[in-house]
Design a protein around this motif. Structure first.
Motif, PDB file in Angstrom:
ATOM      1  N   PHE A 220     -45.767 -65.198 -51.405  1.00 47.65           N
ATOM      2  CA  PHE A 220     -47.244 -64.651 -51.777  1.00 47.65           C
ATOM      3  C   PHE A 220     -47.806 -63.974 -50.353  1.00 47.65           C
ATOM      4  CE2 PHE A 220     -51.336 -66.142 -54.437  1.00 47.65           C
ATOM      5  CZ  PHE A 220     -51.424 -65.049 -54.128  1.00 47.65           C
ATOM      6  N   PRO A 221     -48.104 -63.179 -50.062  1.00 44.43           N
ATOM      7  CA  PRO A 221     -48.980 -62.171 -49.007  1.00 44.43           C
ATOM      8  C   PRO A 221     -50.352 -62.749 -49.042  1.00 44.43           C
ATOM      9  CG  PRO A 221     -48.484 -60.463 -50.226  1.00 44.43           C
ATOM     10  CD  PRO A 221     -47.288 -62.228 -51.182  1.00 44.43           C
ATOM     11  N   ASP A 222     -51.423 -63.261 -47.894  1.00 49.76           N
ATOM     12  CA  ASP A 222     -52.174 -62.947 -48.146  1.00 49.76           C
ATOM     13  C   ASP A 222     -52.704 -61.539 -47.972  1.00 49.76           C
ATOM     14  OD1 ASP A 222     -54.405 -64.237 -47.698  1.00 49.76           O
ATOM     15  OD2 ASP A 222     -54.298 -65.228 -45.801  1.00 49.76           O
ATOM     16  N   MET A 223     -53.209 -60.819 -49.155  1.00 51.51           N
ATOM     17  CA  MET A 223     -53.288 -59.994 -48.914  1.00 51.51           C
ATOM     18  C   MET A 223     -54.829 -59.493 -48.745  1.00 51.51           C
ATOM     19  SD  MET A 223     -51.537 -58.115 -51.691  1.00 51.51           S
ATOM     20  CE  MET A 223     -51.020 -59.452 -53.002  1.00 51.51           C
ATOM     21  N   ALA A 224     -55.549 -60.850 -50.030  1.00 52.97           N
ATOM     22  CA  ALA A 224     -56.953 -61.042 -49.723  1.00 52.97           C
ATOM     23  C   ALA A 224     -57.356 -61.365 -48.615  1.00 52.97           C
ATOM     24  CB  ALA A 224     -57.498 -61.482 -50.755  1.00 52.97           C
ATOM     25  N   TYR A 225     -57.426 -62.192 -47.544  1.00 52.71           N
ATOM     26  CA  TYR A 225     -58.051 -62.335 -46.080  1.00 52.71           C
ATOM     27  C   TYR A 225     -57.400 -61.887 -45.285  1.00 52.71           C
ATOM     28  CZ  TYR A 225     -59.330 -66.883 -49.248  1.00 52.71           C
ATOM     29  OH  TYR A 225     -60.332 -67.833 -49.982  1.00 52.71           O
ATOM     30  N   PHE A 226     -55.794 -61.914 -44.686  1.00 52.84           N
ATOM     31  CA  PHE A 226     -55.472 -60.848 -44.313  1.00 52.84           C
ATOM     32  C   PHE A 226     -54.877 -59.659 -43.611  1.00 52.84           C
ATOM     33  CE2 PHE A 226     -52.679 -60.105 -40.473  1.00 52.84           C
ATOM     34  CZ  PHE A 226     -53.079 -61.280 -39.773  1.00 52.84           C
ATOM     35  N   GLY A 227     -54.656 -59.458 -45.429  1.00 54.21           N
ATOM     36  CA  GLY A 227     -53.910 -58.198 -45.740  1.00 54.21           C
ATOM     37  C   GLY A 227     -54.989 -56.446 -45.782  1.00 54.21           C
TER      38      GLY A 227
ATOM     39  N   ALA B 174     -68.446 -57.882 -47.839  1.00 54.50           N
ATOM     40  CA  ALA B 174     -68.490 -58.395 -46.819  1.00 54.50           C
ATOM     41  C   ALA B 174     -66.740 -58.854 -47.080  1.00 54.50           C
ATOM     42  CB  ALA B 174     -69.570 -59.739 -47.908  1.00 54.50           C
ATOM     43  N   ALA B 175     -66.199 -58.866 -47.484  1.00 55.52           N
ATOM     44  CA  ALA B 175     -64.763 -59.359 -48.386  1.00 55.52           C
ATOM     45  C   ALA B 175     -63.571 -60.191 -47.227  1.00 55.52           C
ATOM     46  CB  ALA B 175     -64.152 -58.193 -48.777  1.00 55.52           C
ATOM     47  N   GLY B 176     -63.815 -58.847 -46.338  1.00 52.53           N
ATOM     48  CA  GLY B 176     -63.175 -59.016 -44.910  1.00 52.53           C
ATOM     49  C   GLY B 176     -63.707 -59.914 -43.560  1.00 52.53           C
ATOM     50  N   GLY B 177     -64.532 -59.903 -43.877  1.00 55.26           N
ATOM     51  CA  GLY B 177     -64.972 -60.345 -42.127  1.00 55.26           C
ATOM     52  C   GLY B 177     -65.331 -61.741 -43.038  1.00 55.26           C
ATOM     53  N   THR B 178     -65.803 -62.322 -43.836  1.00 49.67           N
ATOM     54  CA  THR B 178     -65.898 -63.308 -45.056  1.00 49.67           C
ATOM     55  C   THR B 178     -64.198 -63.960 -45.085  1.00 49.67           C
ATOM     56  OG1 THR B 178     -68.004 -63.135 -45.822  1.00 49.67           O
ATOM     57  CG2 THR B 178     -66.480 -64.816 -46.992  1.00 49.67           C
ATOM     58  N   SER B 179     -63.565 -63.551 -45.907  1.00 49.17           N
ATOM     59  CA  SER B 179     -62.565 -64.060 -46.050  1.00 49.17           C
ATOM     60  C   SER B 179     -61.858 -63.835 -44.800  1.00 49.17           C
ATOM     61  CB  SER B 179     -61.424 -62.832 -47.183  1.00 49.17           C
ATOM     62  OG  SER B 179     -61.084 -62.109 -45.763  1.00 49.17           O
ATOM     63  N   LEU B 180     -61.256 -64.024 -43.907  1.00 48.74           N
ATOM     64  CA  LEU B 180     -61.017 -64.198 -42.529  1.00 48.74           C
ATOM     65  C   LEU B 180     -62.136 -65.370 -41.737  1.00 48.74           C
ATOM     66  CD1 LEU B 180     -60.970 -60.589 -40.676  1.00 48.74           C
ATOM     67  CD2 LEU B 180     -58.706 -62.310 -41.415  1.00 48.74           C
ATOM     68  N   PHE B 181     -62.749 -65.527 -41.826  1.00 48.77           N
ATOM     69  CA  PHE B 181     -63.501 -66.620 -41.751  1.00 48.77           C
ATOM     70  C   PHE B 181     -63.513 -68.115 -42.154  1.00 48.77           C
ATOM     71  CE2 PHE B 181     -66.796 -69.798 -40.849  1.00 48.77           C
ATOM     72  CZ  PHE B 181     -67.811 -68.948 -39.774  1.00 48.77           C
TER      73      PHE B 181
END
Length: 314
Positions: free
Chosen positions: A105-112, A209-216
């Motif tokens: 299960f890759p972290d496509m939402a947060y990292f990818g 907001a998806a990219g920055g918020t997910s990584l944070f």
């Protein structure tokens, strides 16, 4: 080349560290990551995937080879890891299923998503869109079915129909906005429907907001996790960070996927393990320590492997 690598990875690493630092100095608590995760999974990412689908031409969405390539990489890794957990490590079915999920299960939402968006623009969300559908419709329902069977096998409880459990899992997946919003975007794209500018701007505002918020949130989630290495963790890292992108590359060759779609598939395969895998392990009360350790080290290793892939492809 150096600029390309830095543009793709430095922002990712910076925001992850920022989230970790927020937990370290006590500005936010580890549990606060759940609120941020809800924002991303329920709102920001679904609309980002919707936007990516709407803005992608139908001929690129109608790429069966690309979908088959991702399916081979994701589900092939799952089956291999399940076999390794069951027959090499001699885990029970529930534990082996959790190991399979951790490896596949890759972290496509947060990292990818942020990396793919930085490398390929809005079309970079295509891999996240298709991969999300595969995990939501195949991988996660299968995980629920196998853990249910494993639990029944251990407790000797009343047998539940596999078809019923799988059907309930599919139904829950379909009504999830991270599934139906991208599908709606694909339908609009295939129908050649162009949304008005103000509507797209409104969607883009939350989608950004998806990219920055997910990584944070990922950095905050990783704060306080134990750094542990054992045979299970090393095996998981080998399967997730190296075997899965290899299967993606094999799928690209087998199904005739070339150019940017092939690069997207391989980069998606090298994305570290999703934090959701640890949540599944915690919920099922098995494999929790190995899952969190794998996620932590896989994320650190993922920065290196993604950098090497970006250097190779670009």
């Amino acid at each position: 080349m150096l600029d390309t690598i830095l543009n793709g990875l430095l922002p990712v690493a910076f925001v992850i560290v920022l989230g970790w630092f927020a937990g370290r100095i006590g500005l936010l608590k580890h549990d606060d990551a759940g609120v941020l995760a809800t924002l991303v999974i329920r709102f920001a990412l679904p609309f980002a995937l919707f936007e990516g689908a709407v803005k992608t031409s139908p001929d690129k969405l109608h790429n069966v080879g690309f979908a088959l390539c991702l399916t081979l990489g994701l589900m092939g890794t799952y089956v291999i890891a399940l076999g390794v957990g069951r027959f090499v490590f001699r885990h029970d079915l529930r534990t082996a299923t959790m190991q399979a999920l951790v490896c596949a299960f890759p972290d496509m939402a947060y990292f990818g998503a942020p990396i793919l968006a930085a490398m390929f623009g809005a079309e970079g969300f295509l891999a996240v869109l298709v991969g999300n559908l595969i995990t939501s419709i195949l991988m996660l329902p299968l995980t629920i079915v196998l853990t249910q069977l494993g639990t029944q096998g251990q407790t000797g409880g009343e047998q539940t129909s596999i078809v019923r459990v799988f059907g309930q899992s599919i139904a829950r997946a379909v009504i999830n906005p991270i599934v139906w919003l991208p599908i709606l975007g694909m339908v609009l794209s295939f129908s050649h429907v162009t949304l008005p500018g103000p509507v797209l701007n409104s969607i883009e505002l939350i989608a950004k907001a998806a990219g920055g918020t997910s990584l944070f949130a990922l950095g905050l989630m990783l704060y306080g996790e134990r750094f542990m290495i054992n045979a299970n963790v090393l095996t998981n890292l080998g399967i997730k960070n190296f075997l899965q992108p290899g299967l993606m590359a094999l799928g690209a060759v087998l199904f005739g996927v070339t150019g940017q779609p092939a690069h997207q598939a391989v980069i998606t395969g090298a994305v570290p393990t999703a934090t959701a895998a640890a949540m599944f392990a915690l919920k099922n009360k098995t494999y929790t320590a190995d899952a969190t350790a794998t996620i932590l080290i896989s994320t650190i290793l993922g920065v290196v492997t993604e950098g090497l892939l970006i250097a190779y492809f670009f």
